[in-house]
Scaffold this active site. Structure first.
Site, PDB file in Angstrom:
ATOM      1  N   LYS A  37      -9.319  -6.401   9.097  1.00  0.00           N
ATOM      2  CA  LYS A  37      -8.438  -5.822   9.893  1.00  0.00           C
ATOM      3  C   LYS A  37      -8.565  -6.646  11.386  1.00  0.00           C
ATOM      4  O   LYS A  37      -9.828  -6.340  11.884  1.00  0.00           O
ATOM      5  CB  LYS A  37      -8.098  -4.617   9.843  1.00  0.00           C
ATOM      6  CG  LYS A  37      -7.782  -3.992   8.763  1.00  0.00           C
ATOM      7  CD  LYS A  37      -7.548  -2.398   8.726  1.00  0.00           C
ATOM      8  CE  LYS A  37      -6.922  -1.861   7.460  1.00  0.00           C
ATOM      9  NZ  LYS A  37      -6.830  -0.343   7.526  1.00  0.00           N
ATOM     10  N   SER A  50       0.704  -1.403  -0.037  1.00  0.00           N
ATOM     11  CA  SER A  50      -0.094   0.037   0.009  1.00  0.00           C
ATOM     12  C   SER A  50       0.896   1.167   0.052  1.00  0.00           C
ATOM     13  O   SER A  50       1.723   1.627   0.761  1.00  0.00           O
ATOM     14  CB  SER A  50      -0.837  -0.099   1.327  1.00  0.00           C
ATOM     15  OG  SER A  50      -1.596   1.042   1.383  1.00  0.00           O
ATOM     16  N   GLY A 103      -3.731  -3.781   6.642  1.00  0.00           N
ATOM     17  CA  GLY A 103      -2.651  -3.383   7.613  1.00  0.00           C
ATOM     18  C   GLY A 103      -2.875  -2.141   8.285  1.00  0.00           C
ATOM     19  O   GLY A 103      -3.722  -1.380   7.649  1.00  0.00           O
ATOM     20  N   ASP A 147      -7.719   3.077  -2.729  1.00  0.00           N
ATOM     21  CA  ASP A 147      -8.296   3.109  -1.399  1.00  0.00           C
ATOM     22  C   ASP A 147      -8.437   4.538  -1.159  1.00  0.00           C
ATOM     23  O   ASP A 147      -7.395   5.491  -1.233  1.00  0.00           O
ATOM     24  CB  ASP A 147      -7.172   2.587  -0.246  1.00  0.00           C
ATOM     25  CG  ASP A 147      -7.846   2.614   1.236  1.00  0.00           C
ATOM     26  OD1 ASP A 147      -9.233   2.759   1.082  1.00  0.00           O
ATOM     27  OD2 ASP A 147      -7.138   2.075   1.952  1.00  0.00           O
ATOM     28  N   ASP A 151     -13.769  -1.651   3.984  1.00  0.00           N
ATOM     29  CA  ASP A 151     -12.679  -1.310   5.005  1.00  0.00           C
ATOM     30  C   ASP A 151     -13.308  -0.949   6.480  1.00  0.00           C
ATOM     31  O   ASP A 151     -13.903  -1.613   7.231  1.00  0.00           O
ATOM     32  CB  ASP A 151     -11.488  -0.612   4.599  1.00  0.00           C
ATOM     33  CG  ASP A 151     -10.244  -0.463   5.671  1.00  0.00           C
ATOM     34  OD1 ASP A 151     -10.642  -0.739   6.787  1.00  0.00           O
ATOM     35  OD2 ASP A 151      -9.109  -0.061   5.303  1.00  0.00           O
ATOM     36  N   LYS A 199      -3.252   5.430  -2.764  1.00  0.00           N
ATOM     37  CA  LYS A 199      -4.319   5.948  -1.922  1.00  0.00           C
ATOM     38  C   LYS A 199      -4.922   7.038  -3.015  1.00  0.00           C
ATOM     39  O   LYS A 199      -4.130   7.855  -3.805  1.00  0.00           O
ATOM     40  CB  LYS A 199      -3.444   6.684  -0.713  1.00  0.00           C
ATOM     41  CG  LYS A 199      -3.173   5.654   0.158  1.00  0.00           C
ATOM     42  CD  LYS A 199      -4.337   5.228   0.990  1.00  0.00           C
ATOM     43  CE  LYS A 199      -3.997   4.102   2.064  1.00  0.00           C
ATOM     44  NZ  LYS A 199      -5.063   3.653   2.867  1.00  0.00           N
ATOM     45  N   GLU A 204     -11.336   0.442  -2.691  1.00  0.00           N
ATOM     46  CA  GLU A 204     -11.647   0.296  -1.131  1.00  0.00           C
ATOM     47  C   GLU A 204     -12.175   1.471  -0.544  1.00  0.00           C
ATOM     48  O   GLU A 204     -11.700   2.562  -0.641  1.00  0.00           O
ATOM     49  CB  GLU A 204     -10.245  -0.021  -0.503  1.00  0.00           C
ATOM     50  CG  GLU A 204     -10.264  -0.260   1.093  1.00  0.00           C
ATOM     51  CD  GLU A 204      -8.620  -0.921   1.436  1.00  0.00           C
ATOM     52  OE1 GLU A 204      -7.854  -1.051   0.628  1.00  0.00           O
ATOM     53  OE2 GLU A 204      -8.714  -0.787   2.699  1.00  0.00           O
ATOM     54  N   LYS A 217      -1.480  -1.282  -4.256  1.00  0.00           N
ATOM     55  CA  LYS A 217      -2.406  -0.312  -3.966  1.00  0.00           C
ATOM     56  C   LYS A 217      -2.128   1.312  -3.686  1.00  0.00           C
ATOM     57  O   LYS A 217      -0.974   1.650  -3.239  1.00  0.00           O
ATOM     58  CB  LYS A 217      -3.149  -0.823  -2.409  1.00  0.00           C
ATOM     59  CG  LYS A 217      -3.969  -0.017  -1.723  1.00  0.00           C
ATOM     60  CD  LYS A 217      -4.761  -0.491  -0.292  1.00  0.00           C
ATOM     61  CE  LYS A 217      -4.780   0.178   0.706  1.00  0.00           C
ATOM     62  NZ  LYS A 217      -5.144  -0.704   1.796  1.00  0.00           N
TER      63      LYS A 217
END
Ligand code: OSB
Ligand code: MG
Length: 360
Positions: free
Chosen positions: A251, A124, A279, A177, A227, A152, A202, A150
């Site tokens: 998670k 990520s 994570g 995400d 998430d 952001k 996400e 991944k």
């Protein structure tokens, strides 16, 4: 612990990770370790390092002092009288799971019922200063062998960034995400994501939403992965039933521990919903717990649990977590399978407290 790379999301930047290491010690001297994952500010969910401390010291420890535990699954049920505060609960439950596995001389993986000998992992990447920095980072991580990338995204940092990234990496498994930065008013923009053939998006919408995500999923091709919205098996059931997502990021901290994480996993397996392990920029103990959880069969997509070296100059476990060609080998030693590096832990420790759980 200082992060090698400051991590930027739609809500801000994290440079240092502050957390608790919990240790559960039995009368014979066996001990298990857990790690809290809440951040210093409540940008991700409502919990913080300080609310975690308050919950553990003022409520959760008392529950342990007043009850006998024969199996770690019972901890979740005992803690259910305290509403939410899942990261606080998980920090204790994780140590008890590790202790349980060690007392039975089996690995945490075995204790959870996991079968895999190795797991696939992705990376990520936080928001970068420029798109060319991002391209360089992706290039580097792909060369390291990570199985998916991944990124952001946030309003104003989305379509154009993804367009450039896709052009450079036409076939790489990529996902985005948003950490809850959009609303249904952004639906036209979110529809444009379909052009980039992302593995998933996400948490595009509010942290506490299930309804709007169902509307969005009906309008876009890109699979939605939840998430922040999922705190329990019940949340997962409702999200799946409503069509709010096709994938769930599990998670351990967000759902209150390994027991609830496994329950969500089992339900998703039954429903054919793919899951992966998220994570929280964990140090080695939390990382080891994530690795053990990921050995369950429905974790069919690469998770965010990368090697220790990507996060910290030196981790608090021995050996550190190593990801080679995007694969982490599952340790087979008892419990979490990694030793605590006491010297290293000592270096970072600013305080510690002991609680006696033997009957009061
Ligand atoms: O949304 O998955 C998230 C990090 C901190 C808080 C929330 C998230 C993340 C990540 C990175 O995406 C996960 C990791 O590398 O540990
Ligand atoms: Mg996320």
């Amino acid at each position: 612990m200082r992060l090698n790379n400051p991590f930027t999301t739609s809500f801000g930047t994290i440079q240092d990770k502050e957390f608790f290491i919990t240790e559960a010690i039995d009368v014979k001297g066996s001990s298990g370790f857990g790690e809290s994952v809440a951040f210093t500010s409540p940008w991700y969910t409502e919990e913080t390092v300080e609310t975690t401390r308050h919950m553990i010291e003022d409520f959760l420890i008392k529950i342990l002092q007043e009850n006998e535990i024969n199996h770690p699954d019972e901890v979740t049920d005992l803690f259910a009288v305290i509403k939410r505060n899942n990261m606080a609960k998980a920090a204790i439950e994780g140590a008890i799971w590790d202790l349980y596995a060690k007392r039975n001389n089996i690995s945490l993986t075995q204790a959870l019922g996991g079968q895999k000998k190795q797991i696939d992992v992705g990376i990520s990447i936080g928001i970068q200063a420029s798109t060319s920095d991002l391209i360089d980072k992706i290039d580097y991580y792909l060369q390291e062998g990570y199985k998916r990338i991944k990124l952001k995204i946030k309003p104003g940092h989305d379509i154009e960034v993804l367009r450039v990234v896709r052009k450079h990496f036409p076939d790489t498994p990529i996902m985005a995400d948003a950490n809850s930065a959009y609303t249904l008013e952004d639906i036209d923009l979110l529809k444009q994501l379909d052009d980039f053939h992302l593995m998933m998006i996400e948490q595009p919408l509010a942290h506490d939403d299930i309804i709007d995500h169902a509307k969005l999923q009906a309008a876009i091709e890109t699979p939605i992965c939840l998430d922040e919205s999922i705190h329990s098996l019940d949340d997962a059931k409702k999200a799946i039933e409503s069509g709010s997502c096709e994938i769930i990021n599990i998670k351990i901290g967000r759902v209150g521990g390994l027991t609830e994480a496994r329950r969500i996993h089992d339900h998703c397996q039954q429903k054919g919903v793919k899951v992966w392990c998220g994570g929280m920029l964990e140090a080695g103990v939390g990382r080891a717990h994530n690795i053990a959880l990921t050995t369950l069969p429905q974790f069919v997509l690469p998770g965010d649990t990368a090697g220790s070296a990507l996060y910290f100059e030196k981790d608090i476990i021995k050996p550190e977590v190593i990801a080679k060609n995007g694969v982490i080998n599952i340790p087979d030693k008892p419990g979490i399978g990694y030793e605590i590096d006491s010297d290293q832990l000592e270096q970072f420790r600013i305080d510690f407290k002991t609680f006696d759980l033997r009957g009061s």
